[in-house]
Design a protein around this motif. Structure first.
Motif, PDB file in Angstrom:
ATOM      1  N   MET A 143       0.853  -1.199   0.000  1.00 31.90           N
ATOM      2  CA  MET A 143       0.000   0.000   0.000  1.00 31.90           C
ATOM      3  C   MET A 143       0.892   1.253   0.000  1.00 31.90           C
ATOM      4  N   THR A 144       0.586   2.180  -0.895  1.00 35.39           N
ATOM      5  CA  THR A 144       1.378   3.411  -0.914  1.00 35.39           C
ATOM      6  C   THR A 144       0.990   4.297   0.277  1.00 35.39           C
ATOM      7  N   GLY A 145       1.834   5.301   0.529  1.00 39.34           N
ATOM      8  CA  GLY A 145       1.529   6.241   1.597  1.00 39.34           C
ATOM      9  C   GLY A 145       0.201   6.947   1.353  1.00 39.34           C
ATOM     10  N   ALA A 146      -0.054   7.324   0.101  1.00 36.74           N
ATOM     11  CA  ALA A 146      -1.295   8.041  -0.218  1.00 36.74           C
ATOM     12  C   ALA A 146      -2.509   7.185   0.132  1.00 36.74           C
ATOM     13  N   GLU A 147      -2.430   5.893  -0.221  1.00 35.52           N
ATOM     14  CA  GLU A 147      -3.554   5.002   0.044  1.00 35.52           C
ATOM     15  C   GLU A 147      -3.711   4.773   1.556  1.00 35.52           C
ATOM     16  N   SER A 148      -2.585   4.647   2.240  1.00 34.71           N
ATOM     17  CA  SER A 148      -2.623   4.453   3.696  1.00 34.71           C
ATOM     18  C   SER A 148      -3.299   5.658   4.367  1.00 34.71           C
ATOM     19  N   LEU A 149      -2.992   6.856   3.873  1.00 36.13           N
ATOM     20  CA  LEU A 149      -3.608   8.067   4.432  1.00 36.13           C
ATOM     21  C   LEU A 149      -5.123   8.032   4.219  1.00 36.13           C
ATOM     22  N   LEU A 150      -5.541   7.774   2.970  1.00 29.94           N
ATOM     23  CA  LEU A 150      -6.983   7.781   2.695  1.00 29.94           C
ATOM     24  C   LEU A 150      -7.691   6.722   3.543  1.00 29.94           C
ATOM     25  N   ARG A 151      -7.059   5.561   3.693  1.00 30.93           N
ATOM     26  CA  ARG A 151      -7.708   4.494   4.472  1.00 30.93           C
ATOM     27  C   ARG A 151      -7.752   4.837   5.962  1.00 30.93           C
ATOM     28  N   THR A 152      -6.746   5.561   6.451  1.00 27.87           N
ATOM     29  CA  THR A 152      -6.765   5.995   7.858  1.00 27.87           C
ATOM     30  C   THR A 152      -7.898   6.998   8.081  1.00 27.87           C
ATOM     31  N   LEU A 153      -8.054   7.933   7.147  1.00 25.51           N
ATOM     32  CA  LEU A 153      -9.142   8.908   7.274  1.00 25.51           C
ATOM     33  C   LEU A 153     -10.489   8.189   7.287  1.00 25.51           C
ATOM     34  N   LEU A 154     -10.667   7.261   6.339  1.00 25.32           N
ATOM     35  CA  LEU A 154     -11.956   6.563   6.235  1.00 25.32           C
ATOM     36  C   LEU A 154     -12.242   5.743   7.486  1.00 25.32           C
ATOM     37  N   ALA A 155     -11.205   5.075   8.000  1.00 19.92           N
ATOM     38  CA  ALA A 155     -11.400   4.254   9.199  1.00 19.92           C
ATOM     39  C   ALA A 155     -11.865   5.120  10.360  1.00 19.92           C
ATOM     40  N   MET A 206      -0.404  14.087  -6.754  1.00 17.34           N
ATOM     41  CA  MET A 206      -0.972  13.203  -7.779  1.00 17.34           C
ATOM     42  C   MET A 206      -1.287  11.809  -7.237  1.00 17.34           C
ATOM     43  N   GLN A 207      -0.477  11.340  -6.269  1.00 23.64           N
ATOM     44  CA  GLN A 207      -0.700   9.998  -5.718  1.00 23.64           C
ATOM     45  C   GLN A 207      -2.065   9.920  -5.015  1.00 23.64           C
ATOM     46  N   PHE A 208      -2.431  11.026  -4.361  1.00 23.59           N
ATOM     47  CA  PHE A 208      -3.727  11.019  -3.669  1.00 23.59           C
ATOM     48  C   PHE A 208      -4.867  11.028  -4.668  1.00 23.59           C
ATOM     49  N   VAL A 209      -4.696  11.805  -5.730  1.00 32.62           N
ATOM     50  CA  VAL A 209      -5.756  11.886  -6.736  1.00 32.62           C
ATOM     51  C   VAL A 209      -5.955  10.505  -7.358  1.00 32.62           C
ATOM     52  N   SER A 210      -4.837   9.842  -7.718  1.00 33.36           N
ATOM     53  CA  SER A 210      -4.999   8.535  -8.363  1.00 33.36           C
ATOM     54  C   SER A 210      -5.540   7.514  -7.367  1.00 33.36           C
ATOM     55  N   ALA A 211      -5.228   7.641  -6.084  1.00 34.36           N
ATOM     56  CA  ALA A 211      -5.735   6.684  -5.082  1.00 34.36           C
ATOM     57  C   ALA A 211      -7.252   6.776  -4.925  1.00 34.36           C
ATOM     58  N   LEU A 212      -7.857   7.911  -5.328  1.00 36.75           N
ATOM     59  CA  LEU A 212      -9.316   8.056  -5.185  1.00 36.75           C
ATOM     60  C   LEU A 212     -10.059   6.953  -5.948  1.00 36.75           C
ATOM     61  N   ASP A 213      -9.469   6.486  -7.053  1.00 37.72           N
ATOM     62  CA  ASP A 213     -10.140   5.431  -7.815  1.00 37.72           C
ATOM     63  C   ASP A 213     -10.013   4.063  -7.142  1.00 37.72           C
ATOM     64  N   ARG A 214      -8.979   3.901  -6.318  1.00 40.59           N
ATOM     65  CA  ARG A 214      -8.821   2.625  -5.600  1.00 40.59           C
ATOM     66  C   ARG A 214      -9.530   2.661  -4.247  1.00 40.59           C
ATOM     67  N   VAL A 215      -9.827   3.888  -3.760  1.00 36.60           N
ATOM     68  CA  VAL A 215     -10.486   4.053  -2.455  1.00 36.60           C
ATOM     69  C   VAL A 215     -11.720   4.939  -2.680  1.00 36.60           C
ATOM     70  N   PRO A 216     -12.716   4.420  -3.401  1.00 34.85           N
ATOM     71  CA  PRO A 216     -13.822   5.302  -3.822  1.00 34.85           C
ATOM     72  C   PRO A 216     -14.712   5.775  -2.680  1.00 34.85           C
ATOM     73  N   ALA A 217     -14.580   5.175  -1.494  1.00 39.08           N
ATOM     74  CA  ALA A 217     -15.412   5.652  -0.377  1.00 39.08           C
ATOM     75  C   ALA A 217     -15.022   7.073   0.032  1.00 39.08           C
ATOM     76  N   MET A 218     -13.809   7.506  -0.329  1.00 39.76           N
ATOM     77  CA  MET A 218     -13.420   8.893  -0.054  1.00 39.76           C
ATOM     78  C   MET A 218     -13.972   9.753  -1.186  1.00 39.76           C
ATOM     79  N   ARG A 219     -14.846  10.702  -0.861  1.00 35.75           N
ATOM     80  CA  ARG A 219     -15.431  11.574  -1.892  1.00 35.75           C
ATOM     81  C   ARG A 219     -14.551  12.806  -2.056  1.00 35.75           C
ATOM     82  N   GLY A 220     -13.919  12.911  -3.199  1.00 35.76           N
ATOM     83  CA  GLY A 220     -13.130  14.092  -3.506  1.00 35.76           C
ATOM     84  C   GLY A 220     -14.030  15.165  -4.116  1.00 35.76           C
ATOM     85  N   ILE A 221     -13.919  16.385  -3.625  1.00 38.99           N
ATOM     86  CA  ILE A 221     -14.720  17.502  -4.162  1.00 38.99           C
ATOM     87  C   ILE A 221     -13.750  18.604  -4.565  1.00 38.99           C
ATOM     88  N   LEU A 222     -13.791  18.943  -5.829  1.00 41.16           N
ATOM     89  CA  LEU A 222     -12.824  19.910  -6.365  1.00 41.16           C
ATOM     90  C   LEU A 222     -13.300  21.345  -6.110  1.00 41.16           C
TER      91      LEU A 222
END
Ligand SMILES: Cc1ncc(C[n+]2csc(CCOP(=O)(O)OP(=O)(O)O)c2C)c(N)n1
Length: 515
Positions: free
Chosen positions: A1-13, A28-44
């Motif tokens: 798991m990349t750092g970006a994905e670990s961060l998103l999963r920590t927030l979601l947990a 960019m790593q966080f933006v691309s991780a949004l597709d692997r962690v879709p429960a995080m809703r990104g709002i631009l």
């Protein structure tokens, strides 16, 4: 798991599933991780002040943090004014800022900046991530800092290589936090002061302006004759038909000092002592009389509701309070468009459980009294005096409460600061009706010019206060950003447009022409 994905999963947990963002190369790593962690809703947001203000509005209504994701020092710099407002609102926010990769940092590249220094004045907690492996744990520490009562901005700065490198597991899940219970001794002291028969007031702030706390304060008022006041700069207040009222402390010090002038005791509940917004020549900054005894029933971050309820019990206050149910006002008919006509129309046509984001500046004092007879609602004022927060806060409130109508009352000058919010409302199909109070001036500054004794307004000074040449065309601006819009120049036109906006979900804007 990349750092970006670990961060998103920590927030979601930890139940943080919204990220208001404006990313760049280092994110960019966080933006691309949004597709692997879709429960995080990104709002631009198309300007970072929209992201920080939206996270503030979200926290005020959801009672929990959103995250923000910003690009390096300059991205954070653009967000600062609304983080300042969020800090004053005591809103919990997990603010993630990308940093150059560690090997690149020594080269003073164009975007290199002292991000920690940018972050510090608005953040209660600032840390730069030390290694990819520490991602989960540090992210949990940021969340813990954000939600520590009364709530604050926690800024986590993440070098780009730590987000693309292999990281450990997501961070731990935090236990629910509790706010401190009231001190028994303090309740007894304050009960004694209230029984003394001397004139007393109760000033509510923070979370003590929600309906249950207003009800407990009304019980105390019924038992003791104390007056109940509202801190005008607290993040959120319940109001409207059926909700016990609290008198908002006036903006200008003369009126505020006269309102509080006879008090011998002022009981503070999740509020600092009241002070004037600005200092003026020859006037005191404090609003309570100099000999008034100030008593803290609950400090900011403590449980003001529990304290009020315990005090009400101690005083033997009646359990049930009769709140007068006034009629809703009649609509204006055949009248010119004034702030009074706007206030009456809004009070008459607003649905139940609306949320007002109020940045109506000089129009506020005329609109505010009418909202007392609107159906029960939540009211979100500008907390830190930095204009440009009303529209972003409306965005965040609408994301937090998708089944409720959000109404942004916007002075035209203030609305221009973060007008990009309209695009996010359209993109996310948020149920926000924006009313632009188009007086085409920085009107409040006309008043302040006189009050500060700065002298007369000549033609060159007037150019710094007038928004009329050219007057912004709000209908075209709004439509250009994807939000349907209409102009109203009479009360009848305003009624027609506001009624339509209340009936139809989704974003809408009404330019109310006041000049
Ligand atoms: C970020 C920021 N910049 C500038 C100001 C100073 N300021 C206070 S009120 C105001 C103008 C308000 O004009 P408008 O929003 O049109 O409201 P009106 O006074 O006309 O009701 C300005 C520039 C501020 N409070 N915050």
């Amino acid at each position: 798991m990349t750092g970006a994905e670990s961060l998103l999963r920590t927030l979601l947990a930890n139940n943080i599933d919204i990220c208001f963002m404006n990313p760049g190369t280092s994110e960019m790593q966080f933006v691309s991780a949004l597709d692997r962690v879709p429960a995080m809703r990104g709002i631009l947001g198309l300007f970072e002040g929209v992201c920080s203000g939206a996270a503030d509005g979200y926290a005020r209504m959801a009672g929990k943090p959103a995250s923000t994701l910003l690009h390096l020092g300059p991205g954070l710099g653009n967000a600062l004014a609304n983080f300042h407002n969020a800090r004053k609102a005591r809103s919990p926010i997990v603010n993630i800022v990308g940093e150059h990769s560690t090997q690149h940092l020594g080269h003073d590249a164009p975007l290199t900046a002292d991000i920690e220094a940018f972050a510090r004045p608005v953040s209660g907690w600032v840390r730069t991530l030390a290694s990819a492996g520490a991602m989960g744990e540090t992210a949990t520490a940021a969340i813990a800092a954000a939600i520590a009562p009364p709530g604050q901005v926690a800024t986590l700065i993440i070098p780009a290589d730590f987000s693309w490198s292999e990281a450990g597991d997501p961070g731990p899940i935090l236990p629910p936090h509790r706010r401190a219970a009231p001190q028994r001794g303090q309740i007894l002291t304050i009960a004694k002061a209230l029984r003394s028969g001397k004139p007393a007031g109760i000033l509510l702030g923070g979370q003590a302006l929600t309906e249950p706390a207003l009800r407990a304060a009304a019980r105390i008022a019924a038992a003791t004759g104390a007056s109940v006041y509202a801190n005008r700069n607290s993040g959120r207040m319940s109001r409207g038909l059926g909700v016990p009222a609290a008198t908002r402390i006036p903006y200008f010090p003369e009126a505020a000092q006269s309102l509080l002038g006879n008090l011998a005791h002022l009981i503070l509940v999740e509020s600092k002592p009241p002070i004037s917004f600005f200092g003026y020549p020859g006037l005191r900054s404090t609003l309570a009389p100099p000999d008034c005894a100030l008593e803290n029933l609950a400090a900011e971050g403590e449980d003001g509701l529990a304290a009020l309820e315990a005090l009400a019990e101690e005083l033997g206050a009646p359990r049930v309070i009769d709140v007068p149910q006034n009629d809703r006002p009649a609509l204006p008919a055949g009248e010119p468009l004034t702030t009074d006509a706007i206030g009456r129309t809004i009070a008459a046509l607003t649905p139940e459980r609306a949320i007002f984001s109020d940045e109506s500046v000089s129009s506020s004092e005329r609109i505010w009294p009418h909202l007392a007879v609107a159906p029960a609602h939540d009211y979100l004022p500008v907390t830190g005096g930095s204009i440009g927060q009303g529209l972003p806060v409306a965005v965040g409130a609408a994301v937090a409460c998708p089944t409720r109508k959000v109404i942004a009352l916007e002075a035209d000058g203030s609305a221009m600061y973060t007008i990009q919010s309209l695009w996010t409302m359209a993109r996310e199909n948020l149920d926000v009706t924006t009313v632009i109070l188009a007086n085409r001036r920085y009107r409040i500054l006309d008043i302040e010019m006189k009050r500060t004794g700065a002298g007369p307004v000549g033609p060159l000074a007037d150019r710094m206060l007038a928004l009329s040449a050219p007057a912004p065309d709000w209908v075209r601006l709004s439509e250009g950003l994807g939000v349907r819009a209409a102009r109203a120049a009479t009360a009848d036109e305003f009624i027609r447009e506001f009624r339509a906006a209340m009936r139809e979900p989704g974003p809408a804007l009404i330019e109310a022409v006041l000049d």
